[in-house]
Structure formats: C-alpha cells, structure tokens
Design a protein around this motif. Structure first.
Motif, PDB file in Angstrom:
ATOM      1  N   UNK A   9      29.722  32.665  39.444  1.00 20.31           N
ATOM      2  CA  UNK A   9      29.656  33.257  40.787  1.00 20.31           C
ATOM      3  C   UNK A   9      30.996  33.098  41.497  1.00 20.31           C
ATOM      4  N   UNK A  10      31.640  31.971  41.314  1.00 21.03           N
ATOM      5  CA  UNK A  10      32.951  31.735  41.925  1.00 21.03           C
ATOM      6  C   UNK A  10      33.995  32.725  41.398  1.00 21.03           C
ATOM      7  N   UNK A  11      34.009  32.937  40.088  1.00 25.68           N
ATOM      8  CA  UNK A  11      34.939  33.901  39.487  1.00 25.68           C
ATOM      9  C   UNK A  11      34.647  35.307  39.986  1.00 25.68           C
ATOM     10  N   UNK A  12      33.368  35.671  40.009  1.00 25.58           N
ATOM     11  CA  UNK A  12      32.974  37.009  40.467  1.00 25.58           C
ATOM     12  C   UNK A  12      33.401  37.221  41.913  1.00 25.58           C
ATOM     13  N   UNK A  13      33.145  36.263  42.786  1.00 27.05           N
ATOM     14  CA  UNK A  13      33.504  36.387  44.194  1.00 27.05           C
ATOM     15  C   UNK A  13      35.019  36.468  44.375  1.00 27.05           C
ATOM     16  N   UNK A  14      35.757  35.672  43.637  1.00 27.29           N
ATOM     17  CA  UNK A  14      37.216  35.712  43.725  1.00 27.29           C
ATOM     18  C   UNK A  14      37.745  37.078  43.279  1.00 27.29           C
ATOM     19  N   UNK A  15      37.198  37.604  42.192  1.00 25.66           N
ATOM     20  CA  UNK A  15      37.646  38.912  41.723  1.00 25.66           C
ATOM     21  C   UNK A  15      37.334  40.007  42.732  1.00 25.66           C
ATOM     22  N   UNK A  56      44.089  54.317  43.768  1.00 22.46           N
ATOM     23  CA  UNK A  56      44.173  52.892  44.045  1.00 22.46           C
ATOM     24  C   UNK A  56      42.907  52.370  44.724  1.00 22.46           C
ATOM     25  N   UNK A  57      42.155  53.250  45.377  1.00 23.26           N
ATOM     26  CA  UNK A  57      40.898  52.836  45.997  1.00 23.26           C
ATOM     27  C   UNK A  57      39.850  52.472  44.952  1.00 23.26           C
ATOM     28  N   UNK A  58      40.076  52.863  43.702  1.00 26.86           N
ATOM     29  CA  UNK A  58      39.096  52.640  42.636  1.00 26.86           C
ATOM     30  C   UNK A  58      39.488  51.490  41.706  1.00 26.86           C
ATOM     31  N   UNK A  59      40.402  50.648  42.131  1.00 20.98           N
ATOM     32  CA  UNK A  59      40.848  49.521  41.302  1.00 20.98           C
ATOM     33  C   UNK A  59      39.663  48.618  40.957  1.00 20.98           C
ATOM     34  N   UNK A  60      39.634  48.175  39.708  1.00 21.93           N
ATOM     35  CA  UNK A  60      38.606  47.241  39.253  1.00 21.93           C
ATOM     36  C   UNK A  60      39.300  46.018  38.659  1.00 21.93           C
ATOM     37  N   UNK A  61      38.879  44.843  39.083  1.00 19.54           N
ATOM     38  CA  UNK A  61      39.411  43.591  38.545  1.00 19.54           C
ATOM     39  C   UNK A  61      38.248  42.827  37.936  1.00 19.54           C
ATOM     40  N   UNK A  62      38.412  42.415  36.697  1.00 20.88           N
ATOM     41  CA  UNK A  62      37.375  41.610  36.062  1.00 20.88           C
ATOM     42  C   UNK A  62      38.012  40.568  35.173  1.00 20.88           C
ATOM     43  N   UNK A  94      52.911  41.713  44.676  1.00 22.53           N
ATOM     44  CA  UNK A  94      51.540  41.558  45.154  1.00 22.53           C
ATOM     45  C   UNK A  94      50.726  40.640  44.256  1.00 22.53           C
ATOM     46  N   UNK A  95      50.876  40.803  42.950  1.00 17.03           N
ATOM     47  CA  UNK A  95      50.128  39.966  42.020  1.00 17.03           C
ATOM     48  C   UNK A  95      50.553  38.504  42.120  1.00 17.03           C
ATOM     49  N   UNK A  96      51.821  38.255  42.332  1.00 15.98           N
ATOM     50  CA  UNK A  96      52.288  36.877  42.492  1.00 15.98           C
ATOM     51  C   UNK A  96      51.746  36.269  43.787  1.00 15.98           C
ATOM     52  N   UNK A  97      51.535  37.108  44.800  1.00 13.92           N
ATOM     53  CA  UNK A  97      50.974  36.625  46.055  1.00 13.92           C
ATOM     54  C   UNK A  97      49.500  36.300  45.898  1.00 13.92           C
ATOM     55  N   UNK A  98      48.742  37.204  45.268  1.00 14.92           N
ATOM     56  CA  UNK A  98      47.293  37.044  45.178  1.00 14.92           C
ATOM     57  C   UNK A  98      46.856  36.146  44.027  1.00 14.92           C
ATOM     58  N   UNK A  99      47.640  36.078  42.966  1.00  9.00           N
ATOM     59  CA  UNK A  99      47.347  35.227  41.810  1.00  9.00           C
ATOM     60  C   UNK A  99      48.577  34.372  41.512  1.00  9.00           C
ATOM     61  N   UNK A 100      48.803  33.300  42.251  1.00 11.21           N
ATOM     62  CA  UNK A 100      50.059  32.550  42.125  1.00 11.21           C
ATOM     63  C   UNK A 100      50.268  31.846  40.785  1.00 11.21           C
TER      64      UNK A 100
END
Length: 125
Positions: A9-15, A56-62, A94-100
């Motif tokens: 659940x933590x991983x899902x919420x973070x994603x 970009x509105x349709x981005x999916x992260x998993x 952006x990725x370095x900011x959101x996923x350090x």
C-alpha cells in the motif's frame, strides 16, 4: 502478512503521488510553452506542445520487482519524437527531485506490436 500489505500500500500510494506530481509539472511546462508560441508562424509547434501535454496527462508509474517504471503513451511517432526531445531537457531534473535515491536508464521509445501506437518508457537501473 500485515507488513507485506503495508509495504504494498505504501508503494502504491507513493507511485500515485509521484504520478500526479510528475503529470502536473510536465503538463504545466508544455502548456506554458504552447501558449508562449501562439504566433501564426509557430502554430505547428504550439499544436505539438498541446498534444504532448495531453499525452503527459496519461503518465503511468508502477513498480515491478522493486524497480520503478514510467510509461508515457504518446500515440504517434511525431509526438513521440517531439516529446522525447522535450523530455531530454527537463525530465532528469524532475526525476531527481521526485525520486532522489534512484538512478534512471535512458528514455526509450517503443511501439505496440501489431499497431502503429508508440509510447515512451523510463526504467530505474
């Protein structure tokens, strides 16, 4: 069992949270560029910026096997190439900011087998 469920659940919420933040950042940037180029001479680029913002509105992260993957469905090859060029400028920041603490592979464009539908993927190393 409960610790595994909590972790999932933590991983899902973070994603979901990171997906929302990344979408907002990229869409806002592309729409600002589209509106700044509303001159008749640059209308083609303005349309490409708007179409890229829609994709970009349709981005999916998993996350799979403890590796994060970002998928951006773009549709056509022209939008894929344009989006790839635009993302080379700002995506790593952006990725370095959101996923350090993550390291990322290069942006790849792929085609859905049997169709003419394209998408971009970014995978964690």
């Amino acid at each position: 069992m409960s610790s595994t469920l909590y972790y999932m659940v933590k991983i899902w919420a973070n994603n979901r949270l990171q997906t929302h933040r990344l979408r907002q950042s990229l869409v806002h940037r592309e729409l600002m560029l589209a509106h700044s180029q509303q001159l008749p001479i640059l209308s083609n680029n303005s349309e490409l910026y708007e179409m890229t913002a829609k994709s970009f509105k349709k981005i999916v992260i998993f996350q799979r096997r403890q590796k994060t993957t970002i998928i951006i469905p773009t549709g056509s090859l022209a939008i894929t190439d344009f989006a790839k060029e635009e993302l080379d400028n700002c995506l790593l920041e952006l990725l370095m900011t959101y996923y350090p603490n993550h390291h990322w592979q290069q942006l790849e464009s792929k085609r859905v087998i049997g169709t003419n539908y394209f998408y971009l993927t970014i995978k964690q190393k």
